[in-house]
Scaffold this motif. Structure first.
Motif, PDB file in Angstrom:
ATOM      1  N   PHE A  52      -5.532  10.036   0.987  1.00 50.47           N
ATOM      2  CA  PHE A  52      -5.964   8.643   0.931  1.00 50.47           C
ATOM      3  C   PHE A  52      -6.532   8.297  -0.444  1.00 50.47           C
ATOM      4  CE2 PHE A  52      -6.716   9.263   5.719  1.00 50.47           C
ATOM      5  CZ  PHE A  52      -5.412   8.873   6.005  1.00 50.47           C
ATOM      6  N   ASP A  53      -7.241   9.236  -1.062  1.00 47.51           N
ATOM      7  CA  ASP A  53      -7.785   8.987  -2.406  1.00 47.51           C
ATOM      8  C   ASP A  53      -6.667   8.795  -3.427  1.00 47.51           C
ATOM      9  OD1 ASP A  53     -10.360   9.196  -1.472  1.00 47.51           O
ATOM     10  OD2 ASP A  53     -10.688  11.238  -2.185  1.00 47.51           O
ATOM     11  N   LEU A  54      -5.568   9.532  -3.246  1.00 45.67           N
ATOM     12  CA  LEU A  54      -4.453   9.435  -4.188  1.00 45.67           C
ATOM     13  C   LEU A  54      -3.848   8.034  -4.193  1.00 45.67           C
ATOM     14  CD1 LEU A  54      -2.960  11.505  -6.078  1.00 45.67           C
ATOM     15  CD2 LEU A  54      -1.180  11.581  -4.331  1.00 45.67           C
ATOM     16  N   ALA A  55      -3.983   7.343  -3.068  1.00 47.84           N
ATOM     17  CA  ALA A  55      -3.379   6.016  -2.927  1.00 47.84           C
ATOM     18  C   ALA A  55      -4.013   4.987  -3.854  1.00 47.84           C
ATOM     19  CB  ALA A  55      -3.480   5.546  -1.479  1.00 47.84           C
ATOM     20  N   THR A  56      -5.192   5.283  -4.381  1.00 42.34           N
ATOM     21  CA  THR A  56      -5.870   4.335  -5.274  1.00 42.34           C
ATOM     22  C   THR A  56      -5.524   4.579  -6.739  1.00 42.34           C
ATOM     23  OG1 THR A  56      -7.833   5.750  -5.495  1.00 42.34           O
ATOM     24  CG2 THR A  56      -7.794   4.193  -3.645  1.00 42.34           C
ATOM     25  N   ASN A  57      -4.695   5.586  -6.993  1.00 35.95           N
ATOM     26  CA  ASN A  57      -4.343   5.971  -8.361  1.00 35.95           C
ATOM     27  C   ASN A  57      -2.942   5.444  -8.695  1.00 35.95           C
ATOM     28  OD1 ASN A  57      -3.613   7.369 -10.723  1.00 35.95           O
ATOM     29  ND2 ASN A  57      -4.788   9.179 -10.148  1.00 35.95           N
ATOM     30  N   PHE A  58      -2.794   4.808  -9.843  1.00 39.26           N
ATOM     31  CA  PHE A  58      -1.496   4.244 -10.228  1.00 39.26           C
ATOM     32  C   PHE A  58      -0.460   5.315 -10.530  1.00 39.26           C
ATOM     33  CE2 PHE A  58       1.402   3.261 -13.730  1.00 39.26           C
ATOM     34  CZ  PHE A  58       2.103   2.189 -13.209  1.00 39.26           C
ATOM     35  N   TRP A  59      -0.874   6.469 -11.101  1.00 41.47           N
ATOM     36  CA  TRP A  59       0.061   7.380 -11.747  1.00 41.47           C
ATOM     37  C   TRP A  59       0.874   8.303 -10.835  1.00 41.47           C
ATOM     38  CZ3 TRP A  59       1.933   6.360 -16.201  1.00 41.47           C
ATOM     39  CH2 TRP A  59       1.196   5.569 -17.087  1.00 41.47           C
ATOM     40  N   PRO A  60       0.406   8.706  -9.671  1.00 39.19           N
ATOM     41  CA  PRO A  60       1.249   9.601  -8.860  1.00 39.19           C
ATOM     42  C   PRO A  60       2.606   8.971  -8.540  1.00 39.19           C
ATOM     43  CG  PRO A  60      -0.982   9.566  -8.021  1.00 39.19           C
ATOM     44  CD  PRO A  60      -0.908   8.484  -9.045  1.00 39.19           C
ATOM     45  N   VAL A  61       3.656   9.788  -8.606  1.00 49.90           N
ATOM     46  CA  VAL A  61       4.997   9.308  -8.265  1.00 49.90           C
ATOM     47  C   VAL A  61       5.157   9.312  -6.747  1.00 49.90           C
ATOM     48  CG1 VAL A  61       5.941  10.131 -10.442  1.00 49.90           C
ATOM     49  CG2 VAL A  61       6.017  11.625  -8.435  1.00 49.90           C
ATOM     50  N   ASN A  99       0.838  -1.194   0.000  1.00 48.97           N
ATOM     51  CA  ASN A  99       0.000   0.000   0.000  1.00 48.97           C
ATOM     52  C   ASN A  99       0.875   1.247   0.000  1.00 48.97           C
ATOM     53  OD1 ASN A  99      -1.768   2.118   0.600  1.00 48.97           O
ATOM     54  ND2 ASN A  99      -2.953   0.906   2.066  1.00 48.97           N
ATOM     55  N   VAL A 100       0.675   2.146  -0.967  1.00 53.99           N
ATOM     56  CA  VAL A 100       1.512   3.338  -1.094  1.00 53.99           C
ATOM     57  C   VAL A 100       1.354   4.309   0.081  1.00 53.99           C
ATOM     58  CG1 VAL A 100       1.599   3.246  -3.614  1.00 53.99           C
ATOM     59  CG2 VAL A 100      -0.227   4.534  -2.485  1.00 53.99           C
ATOM     60  N   LEU A 101       0.335   4.129   0.912  1.00 53.81           N
ATOM     61  CA  LEU A 101       0.220   4.966   2.106  1.00 53.81           C
ATOM     62  C   LEU A 101       1.412   4.745   3.038  1.00 53.81           C
ATOM     63  CD1 LEU A 101      -3.597   4.717   2.968  1.00 53.81           C
ATOM     64  CD2 LEU A 101      -2.377   6.589   1.844  1.00 53.81           C
ATOM     65  N   GLY A 102       2.127   3.674   2.828  1.00 52.38           N
ATOM     66  CA  GLY A 102       3.309   3.401   3.636  1.00 52.38           C
ATOM     67  C   GLY A 102       4.454   4.366   3.381  1.00 52.38           C
ATOM     68  N   TYR A 103       4.471   5.022   2.215  1.00 51.43           N
ATOM     69  CA  TYR A 103       5.554   5.974   1.927  1.00 51.43           C
ATOM     70  C   TYR A 103       5.583   7.081   2.978  1.00 51.43           C
ATOM     71  CZ  TYR A 103       5.456   3.928  -2.820  1.00 51.43           C
ATOM     72  OH  TYR A 103       5.488   3.081  -3.899  1.00 51.43           O
ATOM     73  N   PHE A 104       4.426   7.674   3.221  1.00 50.43           N
ATOM     74  CA  PHE A 104       4.383   8.760   4.203  1.00 50.43           C
ATOM     75  C   PHE A 104       4.674   8.238   5.602  1.00 50.43           C
ATOM     76  CE2 PHE A 104       2.242  11.374   7.383  1.00 50.43           C
ATOM     77  CZ  PHE A 104       2.839  12.598   7.136  1.00 50.43           C
ATOM     78  N   ALA A 105       4.170   7.062   5.921  1.00 48.62           N
ATOM     79  CA  ALA A 105       4.403   6.492   7.256  1.00 48.62           C
ATOM     80  C   ALA A 105       5.898   6.332   7.527  1.00 48.62           C
ATOM     81  CB  ALA A 105       3.681   5.154   7.395  1.00 48.62           C
ATOM     82  N   VAL A 106       6.644   5.877   6.514  1.00 41.76           N
ATOM     83  CA  VAL A 106       8.091   5.707   6.661  1.00 41.76           C
ATOM     84  C   VAL A 106       8.773   7.054   6.876  1.00 41.76           C
ATOM     85  CG1 VAL A 106      10.200   5.071   5.428  1.00 41.76           C
ATOM     86  CG2 VAL A 106       8.229   3.545   5.381  1.00 41.76           C
ATOM     87  N   LEU A 107       8.398   8.034   6.061  1.00 46.92           N
ATOM     88  CA  LEU A 107       8.973   9.368   6.209  1.00 46.92           C
ATOM     89  C   LEU A 107       8.663   9.942   7.587  1.00 46.92           C
ATOM     90  CD1 LEU A 107      10.312  11.963   5.053  1.00 46.92           C
ATOM     91  CD2 LEU A 107       8.038  12.617   4.218  1.00 46.92           C
ATOM     92  N   TYR A 108       7.424   9.782   8.014  1.00 46.74           N
ATOM     93  CA  TYR A 108       7.014  10.359   9.289  1.00 46.74           C
ATOM     94  C   TYR A 108       7.714   9.677  10.461  1.00 46.74           C
ATOM     95  CZ  TYR A 108       3.975  12.574  12.709  1.00 46.74           C
ATOM     96  OH  TYR A 108       3.498  13.314  13.755  1.00 46.74           O
ATOM     97  N   ARG A 109       7.980   8.385  10.333  1.00 45.47           N
ATOM     98  CA  ARG A 109       8.720   7.710  11.400  1.00 45.47           C
ATOM     99  C   ARG A 109      10.131   8.281  11.525  1.00 45.47           C
ATOM    100  NH1 ARG A 109      12.014   4.373  13.779  1.00 45.47           N
ATOM    101  NH2 ARG A 109      11.220   2.809  15.260  1.00 45.47           N
ATOM    102  N   ARG A 110      10.743   8.574  10.382  1.00 50.27           N
ATOM    103  CA  ARG A 110      12.089   9.161  10.411  1.00 50.27           C
ATOM    104  C   ARG A 110      12.073  10.525  11.087  1.00 50.27           C
ATOM    105  NH1 ARG A 110      15.053   8.146   4.651  1.00 50.27           N
ATOM    106  NH2 ARG A 110      16.632   9.396   5.696  1.00 50.27           N
ATOM    107  N   VAL A 111      11.066  11.328  10.787  1.00 45.37           N
ATOM    108  CA  VAL A 111      10.940  12.635  11.428  1.00 45.37           C
ATOM    109  C   VAL A 111      10.751  12.465  12.933  1.00 45.37           C
ATOM    110  CG1 VAL A 111       9.507  14.699  11.640  1.00 45.37           C
ATOM    111  CG2 VAL A 111      10.019  13.771   9.382  1.00 45.37           C
ATOM    112  N   THR A 112       9.880  11.544  13.321  1.00 45.51           N
ATOM    113  CA  THR A 112       9.588  11.323  14.749  1.00 45.51           C
ATOM    114  C   THR A 112      10.831  10.861  15.497  1.00 45.51           C
ATOM    115  OG1 THR A 112       7.305  10.760  14.197  1.00 45.51           O
ATOM    116  CG2 THR A 112       8.085  10.090  16.359  1.00 45.51           C
TER     117      THR A 112
END
Length: 250
Positions: free
Chosen positions: A86-95, A23-36
């Motif tokens: 969250f809606d963006l996560a269902t789209n293939f095209w965003p980098v 799930n691409v929502l994991g990208y932000f979770a990883v970044l946010y963990r690094r910040v935390t």
């Protein structure tokens, strides 16, 4: 949650879950963990004027993201800003970079101001300002690291960054300066709404932040074509990209 260690545990749960789901929502979770983690280190090294207050801010801030994530999983309503992410996560095209930016948009532009106002209830919010801005420096310190991580996902990015002199500026303008200043002004407004209802202030801000999300995702045809080329050139599965974002690159 009562402390940053619990925040990190919750973020690890989200990361593990999104990895399993690819799930691409994991990208932000990883970044946010690094910040935390960086904030935790800064607190332990007496970087802030008031370490206890900053841990409280970090916890309140993180809870807004974590609660939004699980509400989304349960198909419950979330803020318009987070719904865009969250809606963006269902789209293939965003980098990958767009997924990171849209999460940062919701969390910094909306959630950070709310968290700052909450920890300042009944107090002089002005005393928080210096430490609030020190958070910005922690984010800025991650800029080059994250850009190098992104370059491992799409290798031509490294060449572009190196030869255009943008190594320190790709993410800075969006998240570290404009968003920081806006978040502080929003926190002050919530702390002293001057006759307006608190919920109305939050709702107005949420609508404005959601419009910023549209800037991240809606582009002219030429830019869309470039982003499409980048997306097709990104290397690896969601899980492998998350692994690359976790890595501290030097």
């Amino acid at each position: 949650m009562e402390n940053i260690s619990q925040v990190l545990e919750s973020l690890d749960e989200i990361i593990n879950e999104t990895e399993k789901e690819n799930n691409v929502l994991g990208y932000f979770a990883v970044l946010y963990r690094r910040v935390t983690w960086k904030v935790k280190e800064a607190i332990e090294n007496d970087y802030f004027d008031d370490a206890r207050r900053m841990e409280q801010l970090d916890v309140v801030f993180a809870e807004r993201y974590i609660v939004a994530y699980y509400k989304h999983k349960e198909k419950l309503p979330v803020t318009k800003s987070w719904q865009k992410a969250f809606d963006l996560a269902t789209n293939f095209w965003p980098v990958t970079f767009q997924h990171l930016l849209i999460g940062m948009n919701a969390h910094i532009n909306l959630d950070l101001g709310i968290a700052a106002a909450k920890v300042s209830e009944g107090k002089n919010i002005g005393k928080l300002k210096d430490d609030f801005y020190r958070i910005n420096q922690i984010l800025a310190d991650l800029v080059e690291e994250v850009q190098l991580n992104l370059a491992t996902i799409w290798p031509p990015l490294w060449y572009i960054l190196k030869h255009t002199g943008q190594l320190d500026n790709l993410m800075t303008n969006f998240s570290m300066q404009l968003a920081r200043d806006g978040a502080w002004r929003f926190a002050q407004t919530l702390h002293n709404p001057e006759g307006k209802e608190y919920k109305d202030c939050v709702q107005e801000r949420d609508i404005a932040v959601a419009k910023v999300a549209d800037i991240i995702t809606n582009h002219k045809p030429g830019i869309r074509l470039l982003l499409g080329v980048i997306r097709l050139g990104e290397i690896g599965s969601v899980r492998s990209k998350m692994c690359k974002l976790k890595t501290i690159t030097t």
